[in-house]
Design a protein around this motif. Structure first.
Motif, PDB file in Angstrom:
ATOM      1  N   VAL A 147       0.993   2.171  10.241  1.00 41.77           N
ATOM      2  CA  VAL A 147       1.424   3.207  11.170  1.00 41.77           C
ATOM      3  C   VAL A 147       0.212   3.763  11.923  1.00 41.77           C
ATOM      4  O   VAL A 147      -0.863   3.903  11.330  1.00 41.77           O
ATOM      5  CB  VAL A 147       2.123   4.349  10.388  1.00 41.77           C
ATOM      6  CG1 VAL A 147       2.434   5.535  11.283  1.00 41.77           C
ATOM      7  CG2 VAL A 147       3.381   3.822   9.716  1.00 41.77           C
ATOM      8  N   PRO A 148       0.310   4.062  13.205  1.00 36.28           N
ATOM      9  CA  PRO A 148      -0.822   4.653  13.926  1.00 36.28           C
ATOM     10  C   PRO A 148      -1.370   5.882  13.192  1.00 36.28           C
ATOM     11  O   PRO A 148      -0.613   6.761  12.782  1.00 36.28           O
ATOM     12  CB  PRO A 148      -0.217   5.043  15.272  1.00 36.28           C
ATOM     13  CG  PRO A 148       0.878   4.054  15.482  1.00 36.28           C
ATOM     14  CD  PRO A 148       1.454   3.826  14.113  1.00 36.28           C
ATOM     15  N   GLY A 149      -2.683   5.906  13.011  1.00 31.01           N
ATOM     16  CA  GLY A 149      -3.329   7.020  12.333  1.00 31.01           C
ATOM     17  C   GLY A 149      -3.338   6.908  10.822  1.00 31.01           C
ATOM     18  O   GLY A 149      -3.974   7.725  10.134  1.00 31.01           O
ATOM     19  N   GLN A 150      -2.637   5.911  10.272  1.00 30.89           N
ATOM     20  CA  GLN A 150      -2.550   5.757   8.815  1.00 30.89           C
ATOM     21  C   GLN A 150      -3.834   5.159   8.257  1.00 30.89           C
ATOM     22  O   GLN A 150      -4.461   4.296   8.865  1.00 30.89           O
ATOM     23  CB  GLN A 150      -1.365   4.849   8.474  1.00 30.89           C
ATOM     24  CG  GLN A 150      -0.968   4.824   7.009  1.00 30.89           C
ATOM     25  CD  GLN A 150       0.289   3.979   6.815  1.00 30.89           C
ATOM     26  OE1 GLN A 150       0.350   2.819   7.226  1.00 30.89           O
ATOM     27  NE2 GLN A 150       1.310   4.573   6.203  1.00 30.89           N
ATOM     28  N   THR A 151      -4.235   5.641   7.099  1.00 29.72           N
ATOM     29  CA  THR A 151      -5.395   5.100   6.401  1.00 29.72           C
ATOM     30  C   THR A 151      -4.949   4.509   5.073  1.00 29.72           C
ATOM     31  O   THR A 151      -3.833   4.755   4.613  1.00 29.72           O
ATOM     32  CB  THR A 151      -6.434   6.189   6.118  1.00 29.72           C
ATOM     33  OG1 THR A 151      -5.862   7.153   5.202  1.00 29.72           O
ATOM     34  CG2 THR A 151      -6.862   6.893   7.406  1.00 29.72           C
ATOM     35  N   MET A 152      -5.840   3.751   4.451  1.00 33.78           N
ATOM     36  CA  MET A 152      -5.521   3.188   3.146  1.00 33.78           C
ATOM     37  C   MET A 152      -5.231   4.300   2.146  1.00 33.78           C
ATOM     38  O   MET A 152      -4.306   4.194   1.327  1.00 33.78           O
ATOM     39  CB  MET A 152      -6.695   2.332   2.662  1.00 33.78           C
ATOM     40  CG  MET A 152      -6.379   1.463   1.478  1.00 33.78           C
ATOM     41  SD  MET A 152      -5.155   0.211   1.925  1.00 33.78           S
ATOM     42  CE  MET A 152      -4.508  -0.156   0.307  1.00 33.78           C
ATOM     43  N   GLU A 153      -5.975   5.372   2.246  1.00 29.99           N
ATOM     44  CA  GLU A 153      -5.792   6.501   1.328  1.00 29.99           C
ATOM     45  C   GLU A 153      -4.432   7.155   1.530  1.00 29.99           C
ATOM     46  O   GLU A 153      -3.718   7.466   0.559  1.00 29.99           O
ATOM     47  CB  GLU A 153      -6.900   7.535   1.543  1.00 29.99           C
ATOM     48  CG  GLU A 153      -6.818   8.710   0.591  1.00 29.99           C
ATOM     49  CD  GLU A 153      -7.936   9.723   0.819  1.00 29.99           C
ATOM     50  OE1 GLU A 153      -7.928  10.763   0.143  1.00 29.99           O
ATOM     51  OE2 GLU A 153      -8.807   9.465   1.683  1.00 29.99           O
ATOM     52  N   SER A 154      -4.042   7.378   2.792  1.00 29.36           N
ATOM     53  CA  SER A 154      -2.764   8.048   3.036  1.00 29.36           C
ATOM     54  C   SER A 154      -1.595   7.144   2.647  1.00 29.36           C
ATOM     55  O   SER A 154      -0.562   7.618   2.155  1.00 29.36           O
ATOM     56  CB  SER A 154      -2.644   8.483   4.499  1.00 29.36           C
ATOM     57  OG  SER A 154      -2.500   7.372   5.369  1.00 29.36           O
ATOM     58  N   TYR A 155      -1.746   5.831   2.854  1.00 28.35           N
ATOM     59  CA  TYR A 155      -0.679   4.908   2.473  1.00 28.35           C
ATOM     60  C   TYR A 155      -0.532   4.858   0.956  1.00 28.35           C
ATOM     61  O   TYR A 155       0.590   4.859   0.424  1.00 28.35           O
ATOM     62  CB  TYR A 155      -0.949   3.511   3.019  1.00 28.35           C
ATOM     63  CG  TYR A 155       0.152   2.533   2.686  1.00 28.35           C
ATOM     64  CD1 TYR A 155       1.449   2.733   3.139  1.00 28.35           C
ATOM     65  CD2 TYR A 155      -0.101   1.405   1.895  1.00 28.35           C
ATOM     66  CE1 TYR A 155       2.471   1.838   2.818  1.00 28.35           C
ATOM     67  CE2 TYR A 155       0.913   0.516   1.573  1.00 28.35           C
ATOM     68  CZ  TYR A 155       2.191   0.739   2.035  1.00 28.35           C
ATOM     69  OH  TYR A 155       3.196  -0.140   1.710  1.00 28.35           O
ATOM     70  N   ARG A 156      -1.651   4.834   0.247  1.00 29.61           N
ATOM     71  CA  ARG A 156      -1.591   4.827  -1.213  1.00 29.61           C
ATOM     72  C   ARG A 156      -0.937   6.110  -1.735  1.00 29.61           C
ATOM     73  O   ARG A 156      -0.192   6.080  -2.707  1.00 29.61           O
ATOM     74  CB  ARG A 156      -2.997   4.668  -1.794  1.00 29.61           C
ATOM     75  CG  ARG A 156      -3.006   4.407  -3.300  1.00 29.61           C
ATOM     76  CD  ARG A 156      -4.414   4.199  -3.822  1.00 29.61           C
ATOM     77  NE  ARG A 156      -4.981   2.935  -3.357  1.00 29.61           N
ATOM     78  CZ  ARG A 156      -6.025   2.846  -2.549  1.00 29.61           C
ATOM     79  NH1 ARG A 156      -6.617   3.951  -2.092  1.00 29.61           N
ATOM     80  NH2 ARG A 156      -6.495   1.665  -2.189  1.00 29.61           N
ATOM     81  N   GLU A 157      -1.181   7.222  -1.059  1.00 31.35           N
ATOM     82  CA  GLU A 157      -0.565   8.485  -1.458  1.00 31.35           C
ATOM     83  C   GLU A 157       0.950   8.419  -1.263  1.00 31.35           C
ATOM     84  O   GLU A 157       1.715   8.956  -2.090  1.00 31.35           O
ATOM     85  CB  GLU A 157      -1.163   9.633  -0.643  1.00 31.35           C
ATOM     86  CG  GLU A 157      -0.757  11.024  -1.098  1.00 31.35           C
ATOM     87  CD  GLU A 157      -1.248  11.363  -2.493  1.00 31.35           C
ATOM     88  OE1 GLU A 157      -0.640  12.261  -3.115  1.00 31.35           O
ATOM     89  OE2 GLU A 157      -2.218  10.728  -2.979  1.00 31.35           O
ATOM     90  N   THR A 158       1.396   7.764  -0.191  1.00 36.77           N
ATOM     91  CA  THR A 158       2.832   7.568   0.010  1.00 36.77           C
ATOM     92  C   THR A 158       3.428   6.763  -1.133  1.00 36.77           C
ATOM     93  O   THR A 158       4.487   7.111  -1.682  1.00 36.77           O
ATOM     94  CB  THR A 158       3.098   6.862   1.355  1.00 36.77           C
ATOM     95  OG1 THR A 158       2.850   7.774   2.422  1.00 36.77           O
ATOM     96  CG2 THR A 158       4.538   6.378   1.460  1.00 36.77           C
ATOM     97  N   LEU A 159       2.763   5.673  -1.525  1.00 42.18           N
ATOM     98  CA  LEU A 159       3.256   4.859  -2.630  1.00 42.18           C
ATOM     99  C   LEU A 159       3.333   5.676  -3.925  1.00 42.18           C
ATOM    100  O   LEU A 159       4.304   5.572  -4.683  1.00 42.18           O
ATOM    101  CB  LEU A 159       2.346   3.636  -2.840  1.00 42.18           C
ATOM    102  CG  LEU A 159       2.372   2.574  -1.737  1.00 42.18           C
ATOM    103  CD1 LEU A 159       1.296   1.526  -1.995  1.00 42.18           C
ATOM    104  CD2 LEU A 159       3.743   1.911  -1.658  1.00 42.18           C
ATOM    105  N   LYS A 160       2.332   6.504  -4.172  1.00 37.96           N
ATOM    106  CA  LYS A 160       2.315   7.334  -5.380  1.00 37.96           C
ATOM    107  C   LYS A 160       3.496   8.304  -5.400  1.00 37.96           C
ATOM    108  O   LYS A 160       4.191   8.456  -6.406  1.00 37.96           O
ATOM    109  CB  LYS A 160       1.004   8.126  -5.462  1.00 37.96           C
ATOM    110  CG  LYS A 160      -0.221   7.309  -5.827  1.00 37.96           C
ATOM    111  CD  LYS A 160      -1.453   8.201  -5.869  1.00 37.96           C
ATOM    112  CE  LYS A 160      -2.710   7.409  -6.217  1.00 37.96           C
ATOM    113  NZ  LYS A 160      -3.920   8.278  -6.217  1.00 37.96           N
ATOM    114  N   LYS A 161       3.692   8.987  -4.272  1.00 30.99           N
ATOM    115  CA  LYS A 161       4.750   9.994  -4.214  1.00 30.99           C
ATOM    116  C   LYS A 161       6.137   9.366  -4.367  1.00 30.99           C
ATOM    117  O   LYS A 161       7.010   9.922  -5.040  1.00 30.99           O
ATOM    118  CB  LYS A 161       4.661  10.772  -2.892  1.00 30.99           C
ATOM    119  CG  LYS A 161       3.478  11.725  -2.828  1.00 30.99           C
ATOM    120  CD  LYS A 161       3.450  12.469  -1.501  1.00 30.99           C
ATOM    121  CE  LYS A 161       2.327  13.500  -1.472  1.00 30.99           C
ATOM    122  NZ  LYS A 161       2.287  14.231  -0.183  1.00 30.99           N
TER     123      LYS A 161
END
Length: 393
Positions: A164-178
């Motif tokens: 997604v535009p603006g998405q980082t590896m860290e933010s994506y991993r946080e989505t998976l966690k949640k």
């Protein structure tokens, strides 16, 4: 009885997402009501088609089906049940946008007959949701999810999107966690594709400058997110059964598996596609024309069906063989050689022997226990592999 699936298209949404190229758009209550009435008439026109078939799944897609009231979903399902014979435990899925799913509706959808929800989260990051043009926040999603659980839904899919535009590896991993912390039964995880005709295409299409909009992650980051999805979801007990789909044991989506196994399906509603009696076709794409045809036109139901079914194409034996392979290879189980031979009267290696041998040498295909399936490397370049099974004229 022969198996059949039903797809019902609900073409309404509150507003168009920035990445969406689906046939959907806003509409008022009166227009939505007329559309439901037209849908019911189209479904009723298929009494003869229904004979000899047993429906194993019904899927409400969109658009945003949850924009309809439970009573309207109930009306549509009651019409389906009056025309078609449904399996006792047929899978009935409805897509749901957290921005339209009031808690009070949940029990109504369950009582109407829906037994599986597919909730479009996409991201647990509110900034990313805003960029995507979603009308909900992560908190809205959690409230929707909990309301569904409280209502009694025990089969829920969550849609996620990477790159997604603006998405980082860290933010994506946080989505998976949640999301995994909520323990849904099924997760669909897709990488964003910039489609022509969307707002994102105007911003990012054909390599154009984003004009100050958040950048789309590069290929290496996209690839890393893909690998992290596989690793993370496996760690949390989700089995990957198709290229983009993961589930807890016993919760693979029957409707989608039917598509990949070439189970016949009938699509109802504007633009809906069908694969029925060996032919592929789709309904006309003009919403107003569709509604007028079924509510105001005086022609017979059979004449109306002929008018609305566009791009009708009888699938040849060669095309069916190709479809069997490139759709079957989407599944982790792959293609069963005995089923192919039983279906087409010829062993697959007599048609595709050279392709199979070459792809095995390239370590893109593996053959074991009578199955032909993609290797991990083959999954990464699945479009290339599947293209090898398209026969030259």
């Amino acid at each position: 009885m022969k198996k059949l699936e039903i797809y019902i298209h609900i073409p309404f949404c509150v507003k168009k997402c920035a990445y969406c190229d689906f046939l959907s758009g806003p509409a008022g209550e009166k227009e939505r009501r007329r559309y439901v009435q037209a849908l019911k008439k189209e479904i009723k026109s298929c009494r003869e088609d229904a004979k000899g078939y047993l429906v194993q799944s019904v899927f409400f897609g969109g658009g945003t089906p949850s924009i309809l009231e439970p009573e309207e979903i109930s009306e549509i399902l009651d019409t389906v049940k009056a025309v078609f014979q449904l399996e006792k435990k047929a899978e009935i899925t409805m897509e749901q946008n957290p921005g339209t799913a009031e808690a009070g509706k949940m029990r109504g959808y369950l009582d109407a007959g829906v037994n599986r929800l597919s909730i479009g989260l996409q991201s647990a990051d509110d900034k990313e949701l805003a960029i995507l043009g979603r009308i909900h926040t992560y908190r809205d999603f959690v409230e929707t999810y909990q309301a569904a659980r409280n209502a009694g839904f025990d089969n829920i899919n969550v849609d996620l999107m990477s790159a997604v535009p603006g998405q980082t590896m860290e933010s994506y991993r946080e989505t998976l966690k949640k999301v995994t912390a909520l323990k849904p039964e099924h997760i669909s995880a897709y990488s964003l594709i910039i489609e022509e005709g969307t707002l994102f295409w105007n911003w990012y299409g054909e390599g154009r400058d984003s004009g100050g909009h958040p950048p789309v992650p590069d290929e290496d980051t996209d690839r890393a997110m893909y690998e992290e999805t596989k690793r993370f979801l496996k760690e949390y007990g989700y089995e990957r059964y198709e290229i983009s789909n993961y589930s807890k044991e016993g919760f693979a989506c029957r409707h989608n598996i039917g598509y990949w196994n070439r189970t016949p399906y009938l699509g109802f509603g504007v633009g809906a596609a069908s694969f029925f009696e060996g032919a592929r076709f789709s309904n006309l794409r003009d919403r107003e024309a569709y509604t007028k045809l079924w509510l105001q036109d005086n022609r017979t139901s059979e004449e109306k069906k002929r008018i609305q079914r566009e791009d009708w194409h009888k699938v040849s034996k060669k095309e069916a063989e190709e479809e069997f392979f490139f759709l079957g290879l989407r599944m982790m189980e792959g293609v069963r050689e005995d089923v192919f031979e039983k279906t087409f009267g010829i062993a697959p290696r007599k048609i595709y022997g050279e392709q199979i041998k070459t792809l095995q040498q390239q370590k893109l295909l593996q053959c074991s226990d009578g199955r032909i399936f993609l290797t991990e490397r083959g999954i990464d370049v699945s479009n290339y592999v599947m293209a090898q099974f398209l026969q030259e004229e």
